[in-house]
Design an enzyme around this catalytic site. Structure first.
Site, PDB file in Angstrom:
ATOM      1  N   THR A 165       0.858  -1.177   0.000  1.00 44.72           N
ATOM      2  CA  THR A 165       0.000   0.000   0.000  1.00 44.72           C
ATOM      3  C   THR A 165       0.891   1.222   0.000  1.00 44.72           C
ATOM      4  O   THR A 165       1.988   1.174   0.537  1.00 44.72           O
ATOM      5  CB  THR A 165      -0.828   0.053   1.319  1.00 44.72           C
ATOM      6  N   ARG A 193     -13.173  -7.681  -3.141  1.00 47.76           N
ATOM      7  CA  ARG A 193     -12.511  -7.615  -1.826  1.00 47.76           C
ATOM      8  C   ARG A 193     -12.016  -6.195  -1.546  1.00 47.76           C
ATOM      9  O   ARG A 193     -11.360  -5.581  -2.377  1.00 47.76           O
ATOM     10  CB  ARG A 193     -11.337  -8.587  -1.797  1.00 47.76           C
ATOM     11  N   LEU A 194     -12.352  -5.655  -0.377  1.00 48.60           N
ATOM     12  CA  LEU A 194     -11.747  -4.410   0.073  1.00 48.60           C
ATOM     13  C   LEU A 194     -10.740  -4.743   1.147  1.00 48.60           C
ATOM     14  O   LEU A 194     -11.000  -5.583   2.011  1.00 48.60           O
ATOM     15  CB  LEU A 194     -12.781  -3.455   0.663  1.00 48.60           C
ATOM     16  N   GLY A 195      -9.616  -4.067   1.126  1.00 48.88           N
ATOM     17  CA  GLY A 195      -8.659  -4.167   2.223  1.00 48.88           C
ATOM     18  C   GLY A 195      -8.936  -3.079   3.234  1.00 48.88           C
ATOM     19  O   GLY A 195     -10.063  -2.588   3.372  1.00 48.88           O
ATOM     20  N   ASP A 196      -7.889  -2.657   3.934  1.00 46.54           N
ATOM     21  CA  ASP A 196      -8.052  -1.611   4.952  1.00 46.54           C
ATOM     22  C   ASP A 196      -7.854  -0.207   4.394  1.00 46.54           C
ATOM     23  O   ASP A 196      -8.226   0.769   5.040  1.00 46.54           O
ATOM     24  CB  ASP A 196      -7.080  -1.844   6.111  1.00 46.54           C
ATOM     25  N   THR A 216       0.130  -0.413   6.214  1.00 47.50           N
ATOM     26  CA  THR A 216       0.344  -1.140   4.966  1.00 47.50           C
ATOM     27  C   THR A 216       0.349  -2.636   5.271  1.00 47.50           C
ATOM     28  O   THR A 216       0.346  -3.062   6.406  1.00 47.50           O
ATOM     29  CB  THR A 216       1.675  -0.744   4.295  1.00 47.50           C
ATOM     30  N   HIS A 217       0.349  -3.415   4.225  1.00 46.46           N
ATOM     31  CA  HIS A 217       0.307  -4.883   4.279  1.00 46.46           C
ATOM     32  C   HIS A 217      -1.100  -5.393   4.600  1.00 46.46           C
ATOM     33  O   HIS A 217      -2.034  -4.916   3.981  1.00 46.46           O
ATOM     34  CB  HIS A 217       1.428  -5.449   5.147  1.00 46.46           C
ATOM     35  N   THR A 218      -1.281  -6.291   5.573  1.00 40.96           N
ATOM     36  CA  THR A 218      -2.468  -7.145   5.586  1.00 40.96           C
ATOM     37  C   THR A 218      -3.721  -6.453   6.129  1.00 40.96           C
ATOM     38  O   THR A 218      -3.966  -6.419   7.352  1.00 40.96           O
ATOM     39  CB  THR A 218      -2.177  -8.417   6.404  1.00 40.96           C
ATOM     40  N   GLY A 219      -4.554  -5.958   5.228  1.00 37.48           N
ATOM     41  CA  GLY A 219      -5.773  -5.271   5.636  1.00 37.48           C
ATOM     42  C   GLY A 219      -6.707  -6.150   6.440  1.00 37.48           C
ATOM     43  O   GLY A 219      -7.444  -5.662   7.309  1.00 37.48           O
TER      44      GLY A 219
HETATM   45  N1  GLY Z   1      -3.204  -2.881   3.141  1.00 38.48           N
HETATM   46  C1  GLY Z   1      -3.674  -3.071   1.843  1.00 38.48           C
HETATM   47  C2  GLY Z   1      -4.619  -4.172   1.660  1.00 38.48           C
HETATM   48  O1  GLY Z   1      -4.782  -4.999   2.527  1.00 38.48           O
HETATM   49  O2  GLY Z   1      -5.213  -4.216   0.600  1.00 38.48           O
END
Ligand code: GLY
Length: 305
Positions: A165, A193-196, A216-219
């Protein structure tokens, strides 16, 4: 004044520095910088350089927050339009809503004068298709996309191309704290799919009285923990910035079911302190930093927890 952003923010970081130096206030200088990142095809996580969903379609997520007014604008699963962060800013400015998704987000962007255009690079299309060829039995490949996609959603996860991100957090010359995010999301994600990154409170939050944070990384992790909001709330309750970030990390660490992976937290407080912390993303995470005491932006290494 202060500005921090993730390492892939290099194509737009100086643009934002210049606009902050010129005295511009609000989230607009952040969006100007992040838009440059979205247009840079060599940044392989956002905008033209990002990765498509499981169907080979680009879907962009972005969010903007003005920490002085606490107004928010965001778009999710936006197709055919770059830069998504600039569309998010228009959601904040023109609508009584905070988040538009899918067809509605695209329609709104075109109403605002953004152009619809091809956004899937040939290289991205090739890598996506090669991944499907590797994972799908020949009969499924022949029937694609008329097959169930859910069984693929774990199998085609690619550790080299996940969930990165672009985030910008800044304090302007009036002391206003603001946040902006943008991403093409998880490579080969399930469509829709939406992330954060478009979720205020999870991937970004700003309150000029206390602080701002962006992830950033795992939403899938930070949405579950409301990470960005939890940091700013801890500041409001009197914690130091480091304590606030470490509380958020401790909360992420309690997750033990569902999809689990790393997160990088970027955070500022109203006193001009900053923290960038890598949680389960390894020791090599870098970020960009600038304040007016520096002649040029510096690339620094995140604290690892
Ligand atoms: N942080 C970005 C996502 O999970 O898409």
């Amino acid at each position: 004044m202060i500005l921090i952003a993730n390492s892939e923010a290099w194509p737009g970081f100086q643009t934002t520095v210049d606009r902050l130096r010129a005295g511009e206030r609000g989230p607009d200088p952040l969006v100007a910088g992040i838009s440059c990142v979205e247009r840079e095809v060599t940044v392989r996580s956002v905008g033209y350089g990002g990765w498509p969903n499981m169907l080979g379609e680009m879907e962009f997520d972005a969010g903007v927050m003005d920490g002085t007014t606490r107004q928010v604008g965001a778009v999710g699963a936006l197709r055919d339009v770059v830069p998504a962060s600039a569309v998010a800013l228009q959601v904040m400015r023109r609508l009584p809503h905070v988040l538009l998704t899918g067809d509605g987000a695209r329609r709104f962007a075109l109403e605002c004068g953004f152009a619809a255009e091809p956004t899937l690079l040939e290289d991205s299309r090739r890598v996506w298709w090669e991944r499907l060829e590797k994972e799908l039995p020949p009969a499924d490949l022949a029937a694609f996309p008329d097959i169930p996609l859910a069984p693929l959603s774990r199998a085609i996860t690619d550790p080299e191309r996940v969930r990165d991100t672009t985030v910008f957090l800044g304090q302007d010359s009036g002391g206003g704290l603001h946040a902006a995010t943008s991403t093409s999301g998880w490579a080969w994600k399930y469509p829709g799919r939406l992330g954060d990154s478009p979720i205020a409170g999870a991937g970004f939050y700003a309150d000029s009285r206390f602080g701002a944070a962006a992830c950033t990384h795992t939403g899938e992790m930070t949405v579950r923990c409301g990470t960005a909001r939890s940091i700013v709330l801890a500041l409001q309750l009197g914690r130091t910035l480091r304590e606030a970030v470490d509380l958020a990390v401790a909360d992420l660490a309690t997750l033990d079911l569902g999809f689990l992976a790393g997160v990088v937290i970027h955070a500022l407080d109203a006193q001009g302190n900053h923290e960038v912390v890598s949680f389960r993303c390894g020791p090599a995470i870098r970020y960009w930093y600038w304040d007016p005491s520096l002649t040029a932006p510096e690339e620094r290494v995140a604290r690892t927890v």
